[in-house]
Design an enzyme around this catalytic site. Sequence first.
Site, PDB file in Angstrom:
ATOM      1  N   HIS A 120       0.133 -25.380  40.870  1.00  0.00           N
ATOM      2  CA  HIS A 120       0.704 -24.798  39.652  1.00  0.00           C
ATOM      3  C   HIS A 120       0.707 -23.281  39.685  1.00  0.00           C
ATOM      4  CE1 HIS A 120      -3.280 -23.832  38.047  1.00  0.00           C
ATOM      5  NE2 HIS A 120      -3.644 -25.102  38.142  1.00  0.00           N
ATOM      6  N   CYS A 142      -7.246 -27.728  41.130  1.00  0.00           N
ATOM      7  CA  CYS A 142      -5.832 -27.600  41.501  1.00  0.00           C
ATOM      8  C   CYS A 142      -5.647 -26.479  42.525  1.00  0.00           C
ATOM      9  CB  CYS A 142      -4.980 -27.305  40.265  1.00  0.00           C
ATOM     10  SG  CYS A 142      -4.929 -28.670  39.085  1.00  0.00           S
TER      11      CYS A 142
END
Length: 167
Positions: A120, A142
């Site tokens: 992301h 992430c």
Amino acid sequence: MYKWLLVVLVMVALPFRSFGLEVSPEVKIDRVEVKKSVRRMYLMDGDSVVREYRIALGKNPRGHKIQEGDNRTPEGKYYLDFVMNDSAFYRSMHISYPNLRDKNRAKSLGVAPGGNIKIHGLKNNNTKPAQFVQSFDWTNGCIAITNDEMDELVKLVKIGTPIYIRW
């Protein structure tokens, strides 16, 4: 004189190494490789590196993700399976963690494997410079890149592309 011109040209072009330059239509990203130990992600076409990104990882990056909340980025072969344009982050591409092996391992340990692992961009409403934010590990597991890089990633990488994450 030419030496100085070359130096200036390299200094101007270097910041654009990972984005902003056109990719030939013949290039096909066949996999994404992540090397956690050097905080790099590579978009690959065969043996050629098409793009290289500086990444930020989970706050506890060493080792494979074992359970929800351990702040680790998983290791192994996964797939990029869908894009989200509406989340707490600029944009994101979901990683297919946990796979069956991850689920079985977590079950044998009596823990939840976690999930919702993505590549992301920066947090929405981030006001700090991207280069500062990307200079340390800040995610919950992430893989984070800048917003400009995220736009490029979504453009270049097709859904279903394998991603190999290694230490």
